[in-house]
Design an enzyme around this catalytic site. Structure first.
Site, PDB file in Angstrom:
ATOM      1  N   ASP A 178      -4.221   7.400   2.303  1.00  0.00           N
ATOM      2  CA  ASP A 178      -3.084   6.746   1.664  1.00  0.00           C
ATOM      3  C   ASP A 178      -3.506   6.054   0.382  1.00  0.00           C
ATOM      4  O   ASP A 178      -2.797   6.067  -0.619  1.00  0.00           O
ATOM      5  CB  ASP A 178      -2.428   5.752   2.621  1.00  0.00           C
ATOM      6  N   ARG A 184      -7.563  -0.315   0.346  1.00  0.00           N
ATOM      7  CA  ARG A 184      -7.238  -1.207   1.462  1.00  0.00           C
ATOM      8  C   ARG A 184      -7.421  -0.560   2.832  1.00  0.00           C
ATOM      9  O   ARG A 184      -7.964  -1.172   3.742  1.00  0.00           O
ATOM     10  CB  ARG A 184      -5.792  -1.691   1.299  1.00  0.00           C
ATOM     11  N   GLU A 185      -6.966   0.681   2.984  1.00  0.00           N
ATOM     12  CA  GLU A 185      -6.973   1.315   4.305  1.00  0.00           C
ATOM     13  C   GLU A 185      -7.794   2.592   4.365  1.00  0.00           C
ATOM     14  O   GLU A 185      -8.505   2.828   5.321  1.00  0.00           O
ATOM     15  CB  GLU A 185      -5.529   1.604   4.746  1.00  0.00           C
ATOM     16  N   ASP A 198       2.158  10.634   4.714  1.00  0.00           N
ATOM     17  CA  ASP A 198       1.848  10.737   3.293  1.00  0.00           C
ATOM     18  C   ASP A 198       1.534  12.182   2.888  1.00  0.00           C
ATOM     19  O   ASP A 198       1.997  12.666   1.861  1.00  0.00           O
ATOM     20  CB  ASP A 198       0.667   9.831   2.952  1.00  0.00           C
ATOM     21  N   TRP A 227       6.350  11.212  10.054  1.00  0.00           N
ATOM     22  CA  TRP A 227       4.886  11.156  10.064  1.00  0.00           C
ATOM     23  C   TRP A 227       4.354  12.261  10.985  1.00  0.00           C
ATOM     24  O   TRP A 227       3.644  13.157  10.549  1.00  0.00           O
ATOM     25  CB  TRP A 227       4.419   9.763  10.497  1.00  0.00           C
ATOM     26  N   GLU A 239       1.923   2.067  -4.866  1.00  0.00           N
ATOM     27  CA  GLU A 239       2.507   2.090  -3.533  1.00  0.00           C
ATOM     28  C   GLU A 239       3.949   1.594  -3.551  1.00  0.00           C
ATOM     29  O   GLU A 239       4.834   2.187  -2.949  1.00  0.00           O
ATOM     30  CB  GLU A 239       1.666   1.222  -2.595  1.00  0.00           C
ATOM     31  N   HIS A 297      -1.416   5.047  -4.576  1.00  0.00           N
ATOM     32  CA  HIS A 297      -0.775   5.763  -3.469  1.00  0.00           C
ATOM     33  C   HIS A 297      -0.068   6.975  -4.071  1.00  0.00           C
ATOM     34  O   HIS A 297       0.774   6.816  -4.940  1.00  0.00           O
ATOM     35  CB  HIS A 297       0.276   4.872  -2.788  1.00  0.00           C
TER      36      HIS A 297
END
Length: 790
Positions: free
Chosen positions: A368, A372-373, A380, A441, A672, A689
């Site tokens: 993503d 951060r992640e 996505d 998703w 994002e 993103h």
């Protein structure tokens, strides 16, 4: 042809683990050297190395690094799949003594990862498994592997964590550590471990590599010993420094996507993950520390990645020469297939930003964000894969990830939100385990291979996924039949017949990040909102696509079953979400876009739905109102419904929310949130993103006009739709049959000309903006039309 690695139970090599310092602090664990020696009695004809690791490894033979891949063995669903790399090392093996070594760090195996930034997710120790096969001139083969004779020691990399960064003390480097004859008597014996070999699998696709280098655009001295470097482009990777100063000098390199009001690097937008484990002590984030040995050694931290455009260098004495620091762009080495350009430089910059966002997030898995992640959110990639396939060969990259999606599918058929997921749902119950199987998703298990097939014509992408696809659609259909949203129960205590096909229960993200809704408010709302319009729409599309896939595979009984399911779901959606006057409700931009794009609206009502969508856009002062799931379809449905002018007005909108607002604010990747830049100049959320960047497919398929008619571009259409004041556009795509090129230009005399290249093995239909149509055989073609005055 490279030989396959040994089958399970046939490995000569054993899993070995380095000896960790007792009670080593979390996130402060070093990378280890592991080395073993072996003898070759004879002339070497060929030699191959099979190697994998728990963690990240770099392999060395007689002091030379093997291969050019980074972050090997890569990231997969480690509990079910662990990749093995095979290298031809014939040129490196010597007759006589040899030394085989590896530098191993935590990586995804036990380092921080994901939205929760867990550690030790897959095990408490790093490890290495290697085996080398040497064929001699006399026909004999020598096989040696990792075993208890190997030794290990902590390296000069005192800390290596993918998210936190690295700490190097170059004074502690061990010269010739992976060479024959080096004294390793003071090293520790390795631990021989009993780990599985039945989960080992072949490597799919290209590795992560150092793909590009970016020079510093500027260096600003904020204070003595503190410099900020701007590389001009947000990307994924690390820096290389060549001037580290005298021995004992310690430099700290902090990476970020933006600068604060003082011109310093900020990490506030991405440093904190809202669901991360809270630790008693502050934890570093995207920060490297290096202590110089004073011997000219170059610093390049290859055991972590960072998302950044800017770095702050602390501790450098005197001016920092821009030529001594370089941004190293790192990602999966995807083959480029396509490119676009037009007469408006802002649109070109938007296209470039979307391209860079894809590249930064194609690092082993489709992530993503690179900050951060760094998680493989399934939603996505299902949003972006069709766009990505127009620009890059993402087939093997996606197939590798889809194998993980299938491997981690839950027993009830639910597809995880994040793949691979560090949480072991078989042994751990957590809040996350109750919210898996999310519409939009989980549908990636169907839609991603469906789009890969459309782009390539390769039906083999379905082979290992046909059953997981069915299990997902069956899961969604079961959820639809077994639950009702509380608001619907309150309004209608007794369910209506169509509701058994209405998916309005369970946890869903819904449209996710529509404009003017903060992430905090959204998190609160997703627990209570009725996401029936979204979830039911995706159930319909997945059932319909699965029926098409079954037909392609020749299983007509399964095709009929899911076609029938799709018909019932479509009827349920129309019954529930189209009112007596023929209007779609809830009347949101996203809901209308999805209704038109997925074919949920009957043909007789499509014009009304499109007009309602335009009315909502105009009511928002010609601004978009879509989030993650609907944005890719917004401009195409407007163009298809005869509102091309509105599509271009949205594309060229410069005030928030819009794409060009990002670009005008200095974005070099896609944000994002639509309004990531706050009025006070601060930023929120990730600036890298890719999902909203799927708009560039409109540029390929509508502005330039290249559209797939038959899978693999065996037949395609070129139907350019100029607008927005553009005077030219061009797009190319290297299809499975050869290069497709389409370009058009409108002169001052209002005469338009379009040029098309049709590769051998394909045919094309050309539709000019004035409606004229032509059938094109392989070759180069030019047609003209009279354009309207601009």
């Amino acid at each position: 042809m490279r030989p396959l690695f040994p089958a399970a139970g046939e490995w000569t090599g054993r899993w070995i683990e380095p000896v960790d310092a007792p009670d080593g602090p979390e996130l402060q664990r070093p990378a280890h050297h592991l080395v073993g020696e072996f003898n070759v009695a004879g002339t070497v004809v060929e030699a191959f190395l099979h190697v994998t690791a728990h963690g990240i490894y770099e392999a060395f033979l007689n002091g030379a690094r093997i291969g050019d891949g980074e972050l090997t063995p890569g990231f997969t669903a480690y509990r079910q799949r662990l990749q093995v790399q095979t290298f031809d090392v014939t040129a490196l093996v010597r007759e006589g003594g040899n030394a085989l070594g590896a530098l191993v760090s935590d990586g995804w195996w036990r380092g921080q990862h994901g939205i929760q930034r867990r550690t030790d997710s897959y095990g408490p120790a790093t490890g290495l498994l290697a085996e080398i096969h040497v064929r001699l001139a006399g026909g004999d083969t020598i096989v040696v592997g990792t075993d208890g004779s190997w030794r290990s020691t902590p390296s000069h990399i005192r800390r290596a964590d993918l998210v936190a960064g690295e700490v190097h003390d170059l004074r502690r480097r061990i010269p010739n550590w992976a060479s024959l004859g080096t004294d390793r008597s003071y090293w520790d014996p390795v631990v021989v471990a009993d780990h599985r070999t039945d989960i080992l699998c072949a490597t799919i696709g290209s590795p992560v590599r150092r793909v590009e280098e970016l020079r510093a655009v500027s260096v600003t001295e904020l204070a003595p010993g503190r410099h900020v470097v701007d590389f001009g482009q947000n990307s994924n990777g690390w820096t290389r420094l060549t001037d580290l100063g005298p021995a004992g000098t310690t430099l700290t390199i902090t990476y970020g996507e933006w600068l604060d009001a003082s011109g310093d690097v900020t990490q506030n937008n991405v440093k904190e993950s809202p669901f991360a484990r809270r630790r008693a002590e502050p934890v570093s984030f995207q920060t490297d520390v290096v202590t110089s040995a004073g011997d000219g050694t170059v610093f390049e931290p290859r055991h972590s990645t960072k998302g950044f455009q800017y770095v702050r260098v602390d501790g450098h004495l005197g001016p920092l020469d821009p030529s001594t620091i370089t941004s190293i762009v790192v990602h999966t080495d995807l083959e480029r297939l396509g490119g676009f350009a037009c007469s408006d430089e802002r649109i070109n910059r938007l296209h470039l930003a979307a391209d860079w966002s894809l590249r930064a997030n194609a690092c082993e898995i489709p992530t993503d964000c690179p900050t951060r992640e760094r998680s493989g959110w399934t939603g996505d990639w299902q949003i972006y894969v069709a766009t990505a396939a127009e620009l890059y060969n993402v087939t093997d990259f996606s197939v590798k990830w889809l194998a993980d999606v299938a491997a981690e599918q839950r027993p009830d058929g639910a597809v995880l939100q994040i793949v691979p997921d560090p949480i072991d749902y078989d042994t751990e119950r957590s809040a996350w385990s109750t919210i898996q199987g999310v519409a939009g998703w989980g549908d990636g298990v169907v839609h991603v291979p469906y789009e890969l097939y459309r782009a390539t014509g390769r039906a083999d992408v379905f082979d290992a996924l046909f059953v997981p696809m069915q299990r997902w659609v069956d899961f969604a259909a079961t959820r639809a039949a077994s639950g009702r949203h509380p608001s619907r129960i309150e309004a209608r205590p007794e369910p209506m017949m169509h509701e058994q096909y209405l998916w309005d229960s369970g946890f869903h993200f819904g449209e996710w990040l529509e404009p003017d809704i903060s992430m905090l408010d959204l998190v609160k709302r997703i627990q209570v909102d009725d996401h029936g319009p979204v979830a039911t729409a995706f159930l319909y599309r997945s059932a319909k696509e699965l029926a098409e896939i079954a037909t392609i595979l020749g299983d007509l009984a399964i095709a009929d079953h899911y076609a029938d399911l799709a018909a019932h779901v479509l009827d349920a959606w129309r019954t529930e979400f189209i009112d007596a006057d023929g209007h779609v409700h809830p009347a949101t931009q996203a809901n209308l876009v999805r209704a038109l794009s997925f074919g949920l609206v009957p043909d007789a009502l499509r014009m009304m739905a499109a007009d309602d969508l335009v009315a909502l856009i105009r009511a928002a002062d010609t601004h978009l109102g879509t989030g993650f799931l609907a944005t890719p379809f917004l401009l195409p449905v407007l163009a298809d419904a005869g509102h091309l002018d509105v599509a271009y007005e949205l594309l060229f909108q410069t005030s928030e929310p819009s794409w060009l607002a990002m670009i005008d604010a200095g974005a070099t990747t896609i944000w994002e949130e639509w309004a990531a830049l706050r009025p006070d100049g601060t930023i929120a959320s990730s600036l890298n993103h890719y999902s909203k960047g799927a708009v560039i497919s409109f540029l390929h398929r509508y502005t330039a006009g290249v559209q797939i008619v038959e899978p693999g571009y065996r037949r395609f259409r070129v139907a350019p739709l100029p607008g927005g004041g553009l005077t030219s556009a061009r797009f190319h795509h290297d299809s499975p049959h050869g290069r497709i090129e389409a370009s058009w230009k409108i002169g001052l005399d209002h005469l338009g000309a379009v040029d098309v290249t049709v590769p051998i093995g394909t045919t094309a239909e050309l539709v000019l903006p004035d409606g004229s149509t032509f059938e094109l055989a392989p070759g180069d073609h030019r047609q003209t039309w009279t354009a309207m005055a601009r």
